[in-house]
Structure formats: C-alpha cells, structure tokens
Design a protein around this motif. Structure first.
Motif, PDB file in Angstrom:
ATOM      1  N   ILE A  32       0.838  -1.209   0.000  1.00  0.00           N
ATOM      2  CA  ILE A  32       0.000   0.000   0.000  1.00  0.00           C
ATOM      3  C   ILE A  32       0.868   1.253   0.000  1.00  0.00           C
ATOM      4  CG2 ILE A  32      -1.557   1.379   1.431  1.00  0.00           C
ATOM      5  CD1 ILE A  32      -2.933  -1.277   2.167  1.00  0.00           C
ATOM      6  N   PHE A  37       1.834   6.010  -1.602  1.00  0.00           N
ATOM      7  CA  PHE A  37       2.543   7.111  -0.958  1.00  0.00           C
ATOM      8  C   PHE A  37       3.956   7.362  -1.473  1.00  0.00           C
ATOM      9  CE2 PHE A  37      -0.724   5.758   1.963  1.00  0.00           C
ATOM     10  CZ  PHE A  37      -1.317   6.959   2.296  1.00  0.00           C
ATOM     11  N   LEU A  40       4.005  10.083  -4.017  1.00  0.00           N
ATOM     12  CA  LEU A  40       3.415  11.296  -3.456  1.00  0.00           C
ATOM     13  C   LEU A  40       4.399  12.071  -2.595  1.00  0.00           C
ATOM     14  CD1 LEU A  40       0.710  12.926  -2.922  1.00  0.00           C
ATOM     15  CD2 LEU A  40       0.515  11.552  -0.858  1.00  0.00           C
ATOM     16  N   ILE A  41       5.072  11.366  -1.711  1.00  0.00           N
ATOM     17  CA  ILE A  41       5.911  12.092  -0.763  1.00  0.00           C
ATOM     18  C   ILE A  41       7.265  12.468  -1.356  1.00  0.00           C
ATOM     19  CG2 ILE A  41       4.808  11.022   1.227  1.00  0.00           C
ATOM     20  CD1 ILE A  41       7.287   9.308   1.558  1.00  0.00           C
TER      21      ILE A  41
ATOM     22  N   GLN B  46      -5.800   4.275   4.608  1.00  0.00           N
ATOM     23  CA  GLN B  46      -5.042   4.947   3.549  1.00  0.00           C
ATOM     24  C   GLN B  46      -5.375   6.436   3.499  1.00  0.00           C
ATOM     25  OE1 GLN B  46      -5.165   2.199   0.316  1.00  0.00           O
ATOM     26  NE2 GLN B  46      -4.619   3.785  -1.152  1.00  0.00           N
ATOM     27  N   PHE B  49      -3.779   8.537   6.208  1.00  0.00           N
ATOM     28  CA  PHE B  49      -2.378   8.909   5.988  1.00  0.00           C
ATOM     29  C   PHE B  49      -2.239   9.947   4.884  1.00  0.00           C
ATOM     30  CE2 PHE B  49      -1.743   5.206   8.565  1.00  0.00           C
ATOM     31  CZ  PHE B  49      -0.654   5.582   9.333  1.00  0.00           C
ATOM     32  N   LEU B  50      -3.155   9.918   3.914  1.00  0.00           N
ATOM     33  CA  LEU B  50      -3.145  10.987   2.906  1.00  0.00           C
ATOM     34  C   LEU B  50      -3.403  12.334   3.567  1.00  0.00           C
ATOM     35  CD1 LEU B  50      -5.053   9.435  -0.123  1.00  0.00           C
ATOM     36  CD2 LEU B  50      -2.695  10.251  -0.110  1.00  0.00           C
ATOM     37  N   TRP B  53      -0.428  13.522   5.413  1.00  0.00           N
ATOM     38  CA  TRP B  53       0.571  14.116   4.511  1.00  0.00           C
ATOM     39  C   TRP B  53       0.158  15.523   4.094  1.00  0.00           C
ATOM     40  CZ3 TRP B  53       5.378  13.869   3.570  1.00  0.00           C
ATOM     41  CH2 TRP B  53       5.920  14.443   2.403  1.00  0.00           C
ATOM     42  N   GLU B  54      -1.144  15.730   3.873  1.00  0.00           N
ATOM     43  CA  GLU B  54      -1.598  17.076   3.521  1.00  0.00           C
ATOM     44  C   GLU B  54      -1.350  18.062   4.656  1.00  0.00           C
ATOM     45  OE1 GLU B  54      -5.690  16.889   2.386  1.00  0.00           O
ATOM     46  OE2 GLU B  54      -5.245  15.642   0.635  1.00  0.00           O
ATOM     47  N   ARG B  56       1.052  17.926   6.811  1.00  0.00           N
ATOM     48  CA  ARG B  56       2.381  17.661   7.368  1.00  0.00           C
ATOM     49  C   ARG B  56       3.131  18.889   7.848  1.00  0.00           C
ATOM     50  NH1 ARG B  56       2.370  17.576   2.141  1.00  0.00           N
ATOM     51  NH2 ARG B  56       3.914  18.635   0.856  1.00  0.00           N
TER      52      ARG B  56
END
Lengths: 286, 173
Positions: A32, A37, A40-41, B46, B49-50, B53-54, B56
């Motif tokens: 996953i 991710f 994205l990161i 999921q 965690f998105l 990150w937004e 962060r």
C-alpha cells in the motif's frame, strides 16, 4: 461467584478461539505504501501546495465569473419575432398575452426579465391582447403605449404612430413624456411629435379589419395605401412621379395583386406597369 | 506558570514513512474491528495517511498516534453511516488451526459458531477493545494509548464486553 466463574470461562474460551488469529488482508502495509505514498511524498512539496491553492482561487474566480455570465446573459437575452412581408403571424408572450402581427412587423422582448418588467419593443402594426397583471409597455421609436390588461391596436411605421384602444385603458405617450389616455373605442395618433386628443371611433372594425385580411381606408394618403399593398403582397412598387392625393377604398387581400392595384390607381388618375414578377411601377396618367 | 511548549514541525518524507510503518496496521485493524469490512478499513487507513501528509506542515510529533486514530475515526463515521454494510468480522479473520487434531478442530468450530454472531452484535466500543486485546494481544495500557482513553476506561469496556457475552450466552440457553 458463579458470575465470576462464567466470566473467567468466557475469557479463556475467547482467548483460545483467537489465539493465532489474524485478519487476512488482501494487501499488506508495504505494498500500500509503495502504491499510494511512495511517489506522493517524493514530489517537491511547494509545487503541490501552490497548485492546490491556485486551483482553489481559480475555481472561486471561475464560479464567480460564471454567475456574472449567467446573470448578464439572462438580463441581455432577448427574443425577436418578425412577421415578414406578405405574412401575418401571432406572437405569444411569456404571460400568455398575444400580439397579432401584420406584415413586416418586428417585436422584441426579454424573456428572463418578463417577470419583473413586461416590456416589448415594437415596430409595425399589431393587435395586442394583454393579460391582466403588471404594467405592460410597448416601446417604439415614435411613442410608447402603457396598459395594465387590455386589447389594443398599434400602428408604428415610418413617421406614423397610431393607437386604437378596444377594451380597457391605454396610455399613449411620446418620447418626451406627453401623454393621452384612451378609453375603449378611442384612438389617437402622434402627429408633429404630440399625441392627439382621443377621438371616438364609430366603426372600430375598420381599424382591426387587417386581421381578417380586409383593408379599409377612409381619406387615407395614397402613399400609405401603396406601402400597405407592398407589405401584404411582398412586392415593391416604385414611381417616378410623386404619389399624392387621398383615397377611400377597401379591398380584401386576394391572390390577384393587379386587381387591387387597378382599384387604387384608377380613381386618382394613375396606372401601373408590371416590371417584373415582384416589381410594379405606378405612372401618372396624362 | 509554564505551559509545555509543544513545537510543531514539518514532516520529512522519511519521517512520514516511519510513522506509516509504525501505525498503518494499527489504524487499519481498529477500523476493521468497528465495521468488519476489510476493504473499507484499508480505504480509511489509507485516507487517514493521505490527510496526514496534507497536514504535514504543522505536526506535533508527540500527538501523532492520537491524531491518526482521530482522523480515521472521523472518516469512518462520515463514510460508514452512508453505507450501512453488514459486519462480517469473524468471517474475515483467519484462524490458525493448521495443526489441530480432528477433535480440536471440532471444538474450535463449535467455539467459533458460539461467539461469531455475538461479537458482531457487540457494541462498537466494547468490540474494539475486546478484539485489540484478543487478536493483537495488546495490554490495556497499549489499547488506552491507541484510542485515547484511560486505562481504567479500557478495563471497564473489556469487563463490559465479557459481561455482554455472558448475558447473551445465558439468554441463548
């Protein structure tokens, strides 16, 4: 005591049941992470944030513009009805009011403003049946007619502006605001820029007869009758002479334009020549 | 008077990866205990965690676990109430019975049948604590930390869960 034992038994039973139990996931944590991710990161962060904020600002601006656009469109959107030469037609307005339009007549109105303002721009000749309601205004270059709910006829062509009131009350004003009020079966005309005093009409059918394709003239200028024939038949009539004199005549629109032409020409000492299919010339007899 | 100054930091990709590794399974399990839907649990974990990150740029590192559980819980409540799904918690759990003898397997199946629907009908907050303890073998202290409760409250919920099972079993008999 028994309660305690029961609890203990359940606790150990469930412990036994779940020992070694696992939720069977279709995807594990690592895949996953890699799918969602990892990329994205690793993107440069300022770009992501900037884009988002820009998008927000852009979409606010866009929706604002859209609203203004729709508003402007609704405000400016107009409908024009044109009845061409040789034709009659009836226009229906949003509130059910109707206008029977004689040949070569134009009507323009604003459908999305109709609820606030019953206003039509008009040139030509028409017979109006106005539904009861708010003020109804017919504007032409020569003058303005205001009603609440009536039937009336307007003739607005060239330099002429004539209004006949069949039912109800009609206010006729010139562009500078001078006005007269017509009662049923009264008519007025704007001559020399001023609305004339209302005149009672003893035979109102004569004014409205065009609706049945019958044309009645009582001491009318010859040119006016000739213009009407042009409109009704969709032809052009020229003359090298100045057409003068007045005429009292009535005719029914028949398929034969030449019959009508000879009827109006003879009494005044004119005759006509057919130049082409849609063109006639009128000549003064010597 | 000194207020504890908790500084906020911006997460680096490496820090984010570490937080993900340390918390993803916990979050996903937690949502699964609440709904019994593996797909939904994965989606919500999921999405949490998105969101992290937004956000962060203003992160209090000491509060990260609580923040994640809270976000997941909110997402779950928003989505779950739109799509009432049936819970299939026990059905979705893989039990370890590879080396059971036939008799053991039989008694296991009986046990499973006995508890299956009861656990699914158990009140949400009790089931979360109960399954965290039974499946992940967590201490009350660890459970308390995850869902932001006191240890006492966790103990109480666990007791309530066992009590619920007891009364339900009695009324069934």
């Amino acid at each position: 005591m028994e309660h305690q034992n029961n609890i203990k038994q359940i606790a150990s039973e469930t412990e036994k049941l779940f020992s070694g139990a696992k939720i069977e996931w279709d995807k594990d944590k690592d895949s996953i992470f890699n799918e969602t991710f990892a990329t994205l990161i690793s993107e440069p962060e300022t770009k992501v944030v900037g884009l988002r904020q820009n998008m927000l600002r852009l979409s606010i601006a866009a929706s604002f513009l859209l609203l203004v656009g729709i508003g402007t469109f609704a405000f400016l959107f107009s409908k024009t009805v044109y009845s061409p030469v040789g034709n009659h037609l009836t226009a229906e307005l949003p509130d059910g009011s109707t206008v029977e339009m004689n040949a070569q007549t134009t009507l323009k109105y604003y459908p999305y403003r109709w609820y606030f303002q019953r206003n039509v721009e008009f040139s030509g000749e028409g017979y109006f049946s106005v539904e009861e309601g708010k003020k109804f205004t017919v504007t032409s270059t020569q003058g303005k007619t205001t009603v609440l709910g009536t039937t009336f006829n307007i003739f607005a062509r060239d330099d002429s502006y004539r209004v006949f009131c069949k039912t109800g009350k009609v206010k006729v004003s010139n562009p500078s605001g001078e006005f007269v009020i017509l009662a049923p079966n009264q008519k007025t005309m704007i001559s020399a820029g001023v609305p004339s005093e209302p005149v009672f009409v003893s035979e109102p059918e004569n004014i409205l007869s065009w609706r049945n394709n019958i044309f009645l003239y009582n001491a009318a200028p010859f040119t006016e009758v000739v213009r009407e024939i042009e409109r009704q038949y969709g032809i052009s009539i020229t003359s090298e002479n100045k057409l003068s004199g007045t005429i009292s005549v009535n005719f029914q629109k028949s398929p034969n334009v030449e019959k009508v032409l000879s009827m109006v020409c003879k009494p005044l000492g004119y005759s006509y020549v057919k130049k082409s299919d849609k063109h006639y010339e009128i000549i003064k007899n010597n | 008077m000194l207020l504890p100054l908790i500084s906020t930091t911006t997460l680096t990709p490496e820090e984010f990866k570490n937080i993900f590794d340390a918390n993803f399974d916990e979050i996903r399990n937690y949502i699964f205990y609440r709904c019994g839907d593996k797909e939904l649990a994965t989606d919500i974990a999921q999405e949490s965690f998105l969101k992290l990150w937004e956000k962060r740029e203003k992160i209090k590192l000491t509060h990260i676990k609580g923040l994640l559980f809270k976000m997941a819980s909110e997402l779950f409540i928003n989505q779950y109430h739109h799509q009432k799904r049936t819970r299939k918690i026990v059905e979705n759990i893989g039990f370890d019975h590879q080396d059971y003898s036939p008799e053991e397997l039989l008694s296991f199946e009986q046990l499973k049948e006995k508890y299956e629907s009861l656990i699914e009908k158990m009140p949400d907050n009790q089931r979360v604590v109960f399954l965290m303890s039974r499946i992940e073998g967590l201490q009350y202290r660890e459970i308390a930390e995850r869902i932001g409760l006191s240890v006492k409250a966790v103990e109480k919920r666990m007791g309530n869960a066992l009590n619920y099972l007891r009364t339900s079993l009695i009324s069934e008999n």
